[in-house]
Scaffold this motif. Structure first.
Motif, PDB file in Angstrom:
ATOM      1  N   TRP A 136     -21.736 -71.238  79.849  1.00 37.21           N
ATOM      2  CA  TRP A 136     -21.235 -72.479  80.457  1.00 37.21           C
ATOM      3  C   TRP A 136     -22.178 -73.640  80.175  1.00 37.21           C
ATOM      4  CZ3 TRP A 136     -16.679 -74.011  81.842  1.00 37.21           C
ATOM      5  CH2 TRP A 136     -15.718 -73.079  82.221  1.00 37.21           C
ATOM      6  N   ILE A 195     -21.157 -74.905  85.199  1.00 33.16           N
ATOM      7  CA  ILE A 195     -19.696 -75.026  85.314  1.00 33.16           C
ATOM      8  C   ILE A 195     -19.318 -76.431  85.772  1.00 33.16           C
ATOM      9  CG2 ILE A 195     -17.680 -74.298  86.673  1.00 33.16           C
ATOM     10  CD1 ILE A 195     -18.777 -71.469  86.644  1.00 33.16           C
ATOM     11  N   VAL A 201     -15.881 -69.886  76.679  1.00 35.58           N
ATOM     12  CA  VAL A 201     -16.877 -69.110  77.424  1.00 35.58           C
ATOM     13  C   VAL A 201     -16.510 -67.626  77.428  1.00 35.58           C
ATOM     14  CG1 VAL A 201     -17.835 -68.672  79.730  1.00 35.58           C
ATOM     15  CG2 VAL A 201     -17.699 -71.016  78.852  1.00 35.58           C
TER      16      VAL A 201
END
Length: 257
Positions: A158, A244, A110
């Protein structure tokens, strides 16, 4: 070696960020395409379609915010493919035997994605200025616009990482991330939603990308902001939290098999 605590976690993340950045440097063609495609799209819309599209302003002024979000979509789709490659090439099997925290792998990808996107976005902004884009933003408005773009890139990266974890191959990761590239075309990126057919207008007006584009457009060119600002923040923050969580849970589940 005693491998716990915050220092070790930071070391794990830093090592895997460095690995992801080095992979990006070696994979120059992917980086080149993620920069070249948005530039070609911007040239196509400004020089070919721009004269036929009425937006009440210079078309390049209207289209640049949409191109910036399109750029991040290309960058994020590369992240999905890089994660899928790790998940399916034996890299993860090697990591199982090492005392490396699970979140470090995804965080590395990321972070590299955000860095790539920052470079490609800067190049697109410079190119748009050369093509006649004339923003009237104050320094504070530039900071706000870049901050929102950064939040959007982070959320999208993400999400791409989560898609990469569940993909069975690099090719299927590319297919799964296709919607990230397609969604901007159904937003206010290239034409005003009110010019669309009645069945498409609600999709354009109520999807997450439109308020982000409208907020960036308002900050850079002074168009009315309305409710777009807080809606864009809610969308981006919510997408970041969900992505996430999903990426971490899916990764741990895949690692425990």
């Amino acid at each position: 070696m005693h491998h716990d605590g915050l220092g070790a976690a930071v070391s794990d993340v830093a090592t895997l960020i460095d690995r992801s950045v080095r992979l990006t440097r070696r994979n120059v063609d992917t980086l080149f395409v993620s920069i070249l495609l948005p530039l070609l799209m911007m040239s196509l819309f400004v020089y070919v379609f721009g004269g036929a599209i009425e937006t009440g302003t210079q078309y390049i002024t209207y289209v640049v915010p949409g191109i910036l979000l399109l750029t991040t979509g290309y960058g994020a789709s590369n992240t999905a493919m890089a994660v899928a490659d790790d998940m399916n090439s034996g890299m993860i099997d090697r990591l199982r035997s090492l005392p490396i925290r699970s979140f470090a792998v995804l965080t590395g990808h990321v972070t590299a994605s955000v860095a790539r996107n920052a470079i490609s976005t800067a190049i697109v902004i410079l190119a748009s200025l050369a093509m006649g884009f004339e923003p009237n933003a104050s320094p504070g408005e530039w900071v706000a616009a870049i901050g929102l773009l950064l939040l959007y890139v982070l959320a999208l990266s993400w999400l791409a990482a989560a898609l990469g974890v569940i993909a069975k191959s690099v090719e299927s990761a590319s297919a799964l991330s296709f919607f990230m590239l397609f969604l901007p075309y159904l937003s206010s990126a290239f034409v005003q939603p009110e010019t669309m057919p009645a069945f498409l207008r609600p999709i354009s007006e109520h999807q997450p990308i439109t308020p982000v584009i409208e907020t960036v457009r308002s900050l850079l060119t002074g168009t009315p902001l309305g409710d777009s600002g807080w809606i864009a923040l809610v969308w981006c923050t919510g997408l970041l939290a969900v992505s996430i969580t999903a990426a971490t849970v899916l990764y741990r589940r895949r690692m425990s098999r």
